[in-house]
Design a protein around this motif. Structure first.
Motif, PDB file in Angstrom:
ATOM      1  N   LYS A 282       0.852  -1.180   0.000  1.00 38.27           N
ATOM      2  CA  LYS A 282       0.000   0.000   0.000  1.00 38.27           C
ATOM      3  C   LYS A 282       0.893   1.237   0.000  1.00 38.27           C
ATOM      4  CE  LYS A 282      -1.855   1.681   3.843  1.00 38.27           C
ATOM      5  NZ  LYS A 282      -2.746   1.765   4.988  1.00 38.27           N
ATOM      6  N   ASP A 284       1.987   4.214   2.068  1.00 39.88           N
ATOM      7  CA  ASP A 284       1.947   4.613   3.469  1.00 39.88           C
ATOM      8  C   ASP A 284       1.409   6.047   3.598  1.00 39.88           C
ATOM      9  OD1 ASP A 284       3.386   3.710   6.271  1.00 39.88           O
ATOM     10  OD2 ASP A 284       3.259   5.898   6.011  1.00 39.88           O
ATOM     11  N   MET A 293       1.800  -4.322   3.388  1.00 46.20           N
ATOM     12  CA  MET A 293       0.769  -4.074   4.402  1.00 46.20           C
ATOM     13  C   MET A 293       1.108  -4.879   5.647  1.00 46.20           C
ATOM     14  SD  MET A 293      -2.896  -3.729   2.886  1.00 46.20           S
ATOM     15  CE  MET A 293      -3.282  -3.554   1.193  1.00 46.20           C
ATOM     16  N   ASP A 298      -2.398  -1.929   9.520  1.00 53.55           N
ATOM     17  CA  ASP A 298      -3.389  -1.705   8.467  1.00 53.55           C
ATOM     18  C   ASP A 298      -4.644  -2.547   8.670  1.00 53.55           C
ATOM     19  OD1 ASP A 298      -1.455  -0.066   7.133  1.00 53.55           O
ATOM     20  OD2 ASP A 298      -0.448  -1.928   6.567  1.00 53.55           O
ATOM     21  N   LEU A 301      -6.185  -4.854   6.052  1.00 48.69           N
ATOM     22  CA  LEU A 301      -5.615  -6.138   5.643  1.00 48.69           C
ATOM     23  C   LEU A 301      -6.612  -7.269   5.918  1.00 48.69           C
ATOM     24  CD1 LEU A 301      -3.098  -7.213   4.346  1.00 48.69           C
ATOM     25  CD2 LEU A 301      -2.120  -7.593   6.593  1.00 48.69           C
TER      26      LEU A 301
END
Ligand code: GLU
Length: 524
Positions: A282, A284, A293, A298, A301
């Motif tokens: 991803k 950040d 991730m 996160d 996820l």
């Protein structure tokens, strides 16, 4: 070739008589009767209660490859790690399969599909290896293995049970019997004859041929504590007897590939074709950089995040489908296909690394998807979501379905101009919240033109058609010497609290006379 164990000792070592010979197993699980080129795939989660995006990514590839080729997609529960198992986890997996529309075909003939119920099969294959001298019982205790590891670390050797460190590798029958008489339960280990100085060539459908140093570790095939297989051994047995053609799994399994090739070769079986998927990255939020991730940082996820937040599952599939089959979006925009299910994906094109998951892109797919839904379906999706995840405010919004339908119908009738500001079921409800009196937030900052509002009220009739309604607004503007748009803006803010809304006439029609009048009066 080294001698294997005799049948009665095998029985003692395994704690039970093997139920089948290999020939019997082959007969029990015959080749599948499928058309040429059909993929047989499986999604094989461990029941941890947590399905992450990477699992969804793999499962989508599995399901798509099987369905587009007229093959078979299976769901196999890898419950051999009893320590990691979570109650209710299997239901979660099945529920997720249903939500995503991944229909699996667990033909009884090739089952059972819980690894914990396949002990007879693993034990039978292990018996065959023991008889051929390709596996051996190992009586090392946890403490002894710790000591070996410490020694290896101190000497700078690779850790693990191999070669000279594999104490029981060449254990005699007498010694085995002594251990067993002592009440010890062995694990069953592979008797590796491979040499890490040499390389083994393995195949990955995405990466092509990859060579690795051969594996010399005597890996555990069957664990001593519960008689269950390790992942490696279960993979060998299950994917062989289930006739899996393609194993789609996370790239964390890539280092185990030489071992898996070794196991298949030892058995004289053809390995499946492997597809190791890259982990998803991803951007950040803080650094703006692309990164993997993480479960800790996160929440997205976990696929449950998307259900709870009311993301359309179809959009999630469409977007992930586009990550793993990059030509899809173009084909869709050109009108060649309507959905990912119609697009033919090619395993070779699956990204090898760093597939990027970007919430902003997901928003685009979600908006596009919601815009295609007939209003009745949109209402149903929202109601379903509220019933499962909604709070009391959301529940209030679905109490009067006709009113909700009215609010959602605005700017949906012209296919060329469908509003595209709905992203999730939850956000849709908050986007239209001003329709409900309890949720309506009067605009305190806006400086209303009271004369304009009063003039409007004087002639307002909910039964007016749109032209008449507009002509009345124009008349007010003319009378007061202000712009038509100013009158409309005053009304818009008075009835919705916002300066930006879909078609104001339609909004008023849905709200009804009473509510419009009341809000305009309150604004005055
Ligand atoms: N249970 C394994 C995992 O969750 C499955 C890997 C595979 O698909 O073979 O990682």
């Amino acid at each position: 070739m080294r001698n294997g164990l005799k049948p009665d000792l095998i029985e003692r070592v395994l704690g039970a008589k093997p139920k089948y010979t290999i020939a019997e197993l082959e007969e029990k699980f015959p080749a599948r009767n499928l058309p040429e080129g059909a993929y047989v795939t499986r999604f094989a989660p461990s029941p941890t209660g947590f399905m992450h995006l990477g699992n969804l990514y793999s499962a989508l590839i599995d399901f798509k490859l099987a369905s587009q080729s007229g093959g078979v997609f299976m769901l196999r529960i890898e419950d051999t790690d009893t320590k990691r198992e979570v109650e209710g986890a299997v239901d979660i997996v099945k529920n997720n399969m249903r939500r995503f529309g991944f229909k699996y075909n667990n033909d009884e003939k090739y089952g059972p599909y819980f690894q914990s119920q396949r002990k007879d099969i693993y034990r039978s294959v292990a018996a065959d290896l023991l008889a051929k001298g390709l596996a051996y019982p190992c009586f090392l205790t946890a403490t002894e293995m710790e000591e070996i590891r410490a020694k290896q670390n101190a000497a700078g050797f690779a850790t693990g049970i191999y070669g000279e460190f594999a104490r029981d590798r060449d254990i005699s029958e007498e010694e085995i019997i002594k251990h067993l008489d002592n009440g010890e339960v062995p694990s069953i280990r592979l008797y590796s004859t491979c040499n890490p100085e040499q390389r083994i060539f393995c195949k990955d459908a995405v990466r092509g041929s990859i060579s690795f140093p051969e594996n010399n570790e005597d890996l555990v095939l069957i664990k001593s504590n519960d008689g269950l297989p390790t992942y490696h051994f279960a993979h060998l047995c299950d994917d062989h007897f289930m006739h899996t053609t393609h194993v789609v799994r996370g790239e964390e399994w890539l280092p185990s590939l030489p071992l898996h090739y070794q196991l298949f070769r030892m058995m004289g079986w053809n390995p499946p074709l492997y597809i190791h998927t890259a982990t998803l990255d991803k951007i950040d939020e803080e650094t703006g950089k692309q990164r993997k991730m993480s479960k800790r940082k996160d929440p997205e996820l976990n696929v449950e995040f998307f259900f709870a937040a009311g993301w359309p599952t179809v959009a999630l599939i469409e977007y992930i489908g586009n990550i793993l089959a990059s030509g899809y979006e173009e084909a869709k925009l050109k009108g060649q296909v309507k959905s990912f299910w119609e697009y033919e994906m090619k395993p070779k094109k699956i990204p090898m690394s760093g597939g990027l998951f970007d919430m902003k892109k997901l928003e685009w797919w979600a908006k596009e998807h919601i815009a295609t839904l007939p209003v009745s379906e949109l209402v149903q999706k929202i109601v379903d979501w509220v019933n499962e995840y909604g709070d009391s405010v959301h529940k209030e919004q679905i109490r009067d379905i006709d009113y909700l339908t009215g609010a959602l119908s605005i700017e949906r009738d012209n296919p060329k101009r469908i509003r595209k500001d709905f992203i999730t079921w939850k956000q849709t409800l908050s986007e239209i919240a001003y329709f409900w009196d309890d949720l309506f937030v009067p605009n305190k900052e806006f400086e209303f033109n009271k004369d304009a509002l009063n003039e409007f009220l004087a002639t307002f009739d909910i039964a007016d058609d749109k032209d008449t309604w507009w002509n009345k607004i124009v008349a007010v503007a003319t009378k007061l010497g202000i712009k038509n748009g100013d009158v409309a803006m005053n009304l818009r803010v008075a009835v919705t609290g916002r300066t930006n809304t879909p078609d104001l006439y339609s909004v008023m029609q849905v709200m009804g006379e009473q509510r419009v009048k009341e809000r305009v009066k309150n604004a005055i």
